[in-house]
Design a protein around this motif. Sequence first.
Motif, PDB file in Angstrom:
ATOM      1  N   GLN A 550       0.834  -1.210   0.000  1.00  0.00           N
ATOM      2  CA  GLN A 550       0.000   0.000   0.000  1.00  0.00           C
ATOM      3  C   GLN A 550       0.865   1.255   0.000  1.00  0.00           C
ATOM      4  O   GLN A 550       0.607   2.201  -0.748  1.00  0.00           O
ATOM      5  CB  GLN A 550      -0.900   0.025   1.242  1.00  0.00           C
ATOM      6  CG  GLN A 550      -2.031  -0.980   1.235  1.00  0.00           C
ATOM      7  CD  GLN A 550      -2.937  -0.795   2.440  1.00  0.00           C
ATOM      8  OE1 GLN A 550      -3.491   0.282   2.644  1.00  0.00           O
ATOM      9  NE2 GLN A 550      -3.083  -1.829   3.249  1.00  0.00           N
ATOM     10  N   ILE A 551       1.908   1.248   0.858  1.00  0.00           N
ATOM     11  CA  ILE A 551       2.802   2.408   0.953  1.00  0.00           C
ATOM     12  C   ILE A 551       3.558   2.599  -0.357  1.00  0.00           C
ATOM     13  O   ILE A 551       3.657   3.719  -0.876  1.00  0.00           O
ATOM     14  CB  ILE A 551       3.779   2.253   2.133  1.00  0.00           C
ATOM     15  CG1 ILE A 551       3.006   2.176   3.458  1.00  0.00           C
ATOM     16  CG2 ILE A 551       4.756   3.425   2.178  1.00  0.00           C
ATOM     17  CD1 ILE A 551       3.866   1.774   4.646  1.00  0.00           C
ATOM     18  N   LEU A 565       9.664  15.819  -5.688  1.00  0.00           N
ATOM     19  CA  LEU A 565       9.042  16.229  -4.430  1.00  0.00           C
ATOM     20  C   LEU A 565      10.048  16.156  -3.290  1.00  0.00           C
ATOM     21  O   LEU A 565      10.877  15.236  -3.224  1.00  0.00           O
ATOM     22  CB  LEU A 565       7.850  15.313  -4.127  1.00  0.00           C
ATOM     23  CG  LEU A 565       6.732  15.871  -3.241  1.00  0.00           C
ATOM     24  CD1 LEU A 565       6.114  17.128  -3.861  1.00  0.00           C
ATOM     25  CD2 LEU A 565       5.660  14.818  -3.022  1.00  0.00           C
ATOM     26  N   ASP A 566       9.952  17.134  -2.394  1.00  0.00           N
ATOM     27  CA  ASP A 566      10.783  17.165  -1.191  1.00  0.00           C
ATOM     28  C   ASP A 566      10.334  16.042  -0.238  1.00  0.00           C
ATOM     29  O   ASP A 566       9.172  15.655  -0.205  1.00  0.00           O
ATOM     30  CB  ASP A 566      10.619  18.536  -0.522  1.00  0.00           C
ATOM     31  CG  ASP A 566      11.324  18.603   0.818  1.00  0.00           C
ATOM     32  OD1 ASP A 566      10.653  18.406   1.845  1.00  0.00           O
ATOM     33  OD2 ASP A 566      12.540  18.840   0.826  1.00  0.00           O
ATOM     34  N   HIS A 567      11.285  15.524   0.565  1.00  0.00           N
ATOM     35  CA  HIS A 567      10.993  14.404   1.472  1.00  0.00           C
ATOM     36  C   HIS A 567       9.831  14.728   2.407  1.00  0.00           C
ATOM     37  O   HIS A 567       8.890  13.924   2.550  1.00  0.00           O
ATOM     38  CB  HIS A 567      12.246  14.052   2.284  1.00  0.00           C
ATOM     39  CG  HIS A 567      11.998  12.981   3.310  1.00  0.00           C
ATOM     40  ND1 HIS A 567      12.003  11.641   2.992  1.00  0.00           N
ATOM     41  CD2 HIS A 567      11.721  13.060   4.648  1.00  0.00           C
ATOM     42  CE1 HIS A 567      11.744  10.935   4.081  1.00  0.00           C
ATOM     43  NE2 HIS A 567      11.566  11.771   5.105  1.00  0.00           N
ATOM     44  N   ASN A 568       9.874  15.884   3.043  1.00  0.00           N
ATOM     45  CA  ASN A 568       8.828  16.249   4.009  1.00  0.00           C
ATOM     46  C   ASN A 568       7.460  16.387   3.339  1.00  0.00           C
ATOM     47  O   ASN A 568       6.440  15.994   3.916  1.00  0.00           O
ATOM     48  CB  ASN A 568       9.183  17.549   4.728  1.00  0.00           C
ATOM     49  CG  ASN A 568      10.383  17.374   5.652  1.00  0.00           C
ATOM     50  OD1 ASN A 568      10.627  16.271   6.156  1.00  0.00           O
ATOM     51  ND2 ASN A 568      11.130  18.441   5.867  1.00  0.00           N
ATOM     52  N   TYR A 575       0.617  10.769   4.574  1.00  0.00           N
ATOM     53  CA  TYR A 575      -0.271  10.820   5.740  1.00  0.00           C
ATOM     54  C   TYR A 575      -1.680  11.236   5.332  1.00  0.00           C
ATOM     55  O   TYR A 575      -2.669  10.824   5.951  1.00  0.00           O
ATOM     56  CB  TYR A 575       0.271  11.799   6.791  1.00  0.00           C
ATOM     57  CG  TYR A 575       1.350  11.210   7.677  1.00  0.00           C
ATOM     58  CD1 TYR A 575       1.089  10.111   8.478  1.00  0.00           C
ATOM     59  CD2 TYR A 575       2.625  11.762   7.706  1.00  0.00           C
ATOM     60  CE1 TYR A 575       2.075   9.571   9.299  1.00  0.00           C
ATOM     61  CE2 TYR A 575       3.632  11.229   8.517  1.00  0.00           C
ATOM     62  CZ  TYR A 575       3.344  10.126   9.319  1.00  0.00           C
ATOM     63  OH  TYR A 575       4.315   9.590  10.118  1.00  0.00           O
ATOM     64  N   GLY A 576      -1.769  12.033   4.293  1.00  0.00           N
ATOM     65  CA  GLY A 576      -3.071  12.522   3.856  1.00  0.00           C
ATOM     66  C   GLY A 576      -3.908  11.485   3.133  1.00  0.00           C
ATOM     67  O   GLY A 576      -5.137  11.499   3.232  1.00  0.00           O
ATOM     68  N   PRO A 584       7.575   7.486  10.613  1.00  0.00           N
ATOM     69  CA  PRO A 584       8.595   7.982   9.677  1.00  0.00           C
ATOM     70  C   PRO A 584       9.579   6.904   9.237  1.00  0.00           C
ATOM     71  O   PRO A 584      10.020   6.895   8.086  1.00  0.00           O
ATOM     72  CB  PRO A 584       9.296   9.083  10.485  1.00  0.00           C
ATOM     73  CG  PRO A 584       8.257   9.565  11.448  1.00  0.00           C
ATOM     74  CD  PRO A 584       7.463   8.344  11.814  1.00  0.00           C
ATOM     75  N   SER A 585       9.904   5.980  10.160  1.00  0.00           N
ATOM     76  CA  SER A 585      10.863   4.925   9.802  1.00  0.00           C
ATOM     77  C   SER A 585      10.265   3.971   8.768  1.00  0.00           C
ATOM     78  O   SER A 585      10.975   3.493   7.863  1.00  0.00           O
ATOM     79  CB  SER A 585      11.299   4.146  11.045  1.00  0.00           C
ATOM     80  OG  SER A 585      10.191   3.508  11.650  1.00  0.00           O
ATOM     81  N   ASP A 586       8.942   3.674   8.878  1.00  0.00           N
ATOM     82  CA  ASP A 586       8.280   2.819   7.883  1.00  0.00           C
ATOM     83  C   ASP A 586       8.369   3.453   6.493  1.00  0.00           C
ATOM     84  O   ASP A 586       8.699   2.781   5.502  1.00  0.00           O
ATOM     85  CB  ASP A 586       6.797   2.620   8.245  1.00  0.00           C
ATOM     86  CG  ASP A 586       6.614   1.784   9.502  1.00  0.00           C
ATOM     87  OD1 ASP A 586       7.518   0.991   9.815  1.00  0.00           O
ATOM     88  OD2 ASP A 586       5.564   1.943  10.163  1.00  0.00           O
TER      89      ASP A 586
END
Length: 614
Positions: A550-551, A565-568, A575-576, A584-586
Amino acid sequence: MKKLAIKHMKELSEYDETSKYASMKILEKAILKIHNSETLDHSYEELYRNVENMSLIDLERQGEIIDRNLLRSLIKMLYELQIYEEKFEPKFLSTSNAMYQNESEKMIKEYNLLQYLYYVKRRLDEENERVKNYLRKSTESKLLNIVKIQLLQEHTQRILSKEVDDLLENAKIAEITLLYDLFKMILNGHTELCRTFTNYLKNRGAKIVQDPNNDKNMIQDLLDFKEKVDSIIANSFRNNEKFCEAVRSSFKYFINQRHNKPAELLAKFVDFKLRSKNVDENIEQVLDKIMVLFRFVQGKDIFEAFYKRDLAKRLLVGKSSSQDAENSMISKLKLECGATFTAKLEGMFKDIRLSQDINSCFKEHLQNNVKSNIATELSINILTSSFWPSYPNYLVTLPEEMIQYQSTFQNFYVLKYSGRKLQWQQSLGYCILKADFASGKKELQVSLFQTIILLLFNNCNEMTYNEIKESSNLEDNELKRTLQSLACGKSKILLKTPKGKDIDENDKFSFNHNFSDRLFRVKINQVQLKETVEEHHATQESVFHDRQFQIDAAIVRIMKQKKALDHNLLVSELYGILDIPLTPSDIKKRIEQLIERDYIERDKDNQNIYKYVA
């Protein structure tokens, strides 16, 4: 000195009364002359000072009983002389402001929350009465605004820092309603009250969810908490959307503070409600309340996995209490999450229905086959592997009658459905055994593994652990678990030597001829419904494995659209769109994997920027 002081005070008091009496006579005479349209003996200024001198409103505020008819006449006189708005009202409002400022400062320190709220309500009611009885209507809003500002707005935080949480915890509807109505009168009152309400919800909810010792009662506690909050929203906050949204956001916040566990426990709670003897008359209402909590849960995949495993046990071990209740729950999940979410669950029910038809056909086949001499009655469930949870495949030694039945059924099934392959799963099979005890005949409802072990004692009275293991071919963990259910539980069909709650490889077992129970059919296969550590771990691992896909899919979809795209920003986008618990580690691990597989790459000039690889 003491006598002199008392005498002086008395003289002042007498002078004060004499002065007020003189003022009253002057004003009574002036009122009469105004009524008769005669010339006044005193100037407007003198008359106003005499009204002030009487201090009737101050006396009434202090609890004294005054002549309201006289006061009404005086106010009317001031109005007709056109000095009410110019002289009286500004001074009256200024005096009222100072009085309430001083009084509220004292009361906020002395009173608890309820005492203070009732004090504010009393003062507002009193001032309303004054306007109704003798003050001019034009003074009403100005006077009440002073009371609201000095008694409420100036002390907003001090009021809300008192026992508001206690009112909410004990669902004091009338008192909360009073608080809500009073705060409605001041600027940003409901906003501040809603903030306090939100803090209460998050703190109280976190206590329920984050305590591992409360896992057994967590879901019921959450349902009770939600019911109480809904009552407060409906009856005290009058379904104000701002407060309704506070409930939704707060529940979603604290339920997901503990990743995965609430979703798992929610699935187990549904299982408990849908099992035999646990269904009550209001099951529909219970399921509706459960769905409310389900909407707040992020880890719906965890819920699905545990729900599916528990549903499988209910269907295969015959513990489903109501087909209507089962169908209702599936319909609610389908409505909430879509057909894809429930496709496998509906497939499981379809398999059970088809299995019943296949068993009927097989029985007809046996009746028409004169060569068949099978005496044992068996029912077999044919399961589509993609619908059902995965189970370990135990190569146990079955009784000869079962082996014969399996072989006959397999030949029948292969002829009827060519091209299909059967793989026998023994772990969720169960049997009804007829047993003779000293107290009489009994029927034992036992698991297939329990059956294999008990049938061994038809040929001998006592067996060691190793002898049972060799004869049954059960692996150690499952063997110990099964023996424990037969020899250490409430219904001891086997006797263990030495006695104890745990199974050891040096133990010996014998058949308990003296076993007795008030029921003719004794259920001992509850062990099948209990989740093992291995099952729990396997269920979680399967979900975590699916989440990786899924990720990955979400990252590729975002990068394909954005190109760079920037990492943040990428993390924020994930998340949206993903409604699963993420760390964050996942996310970092999945990004690294996609870089290795050439789906995305790092920018050469800025390592924090990712680019989509076409």
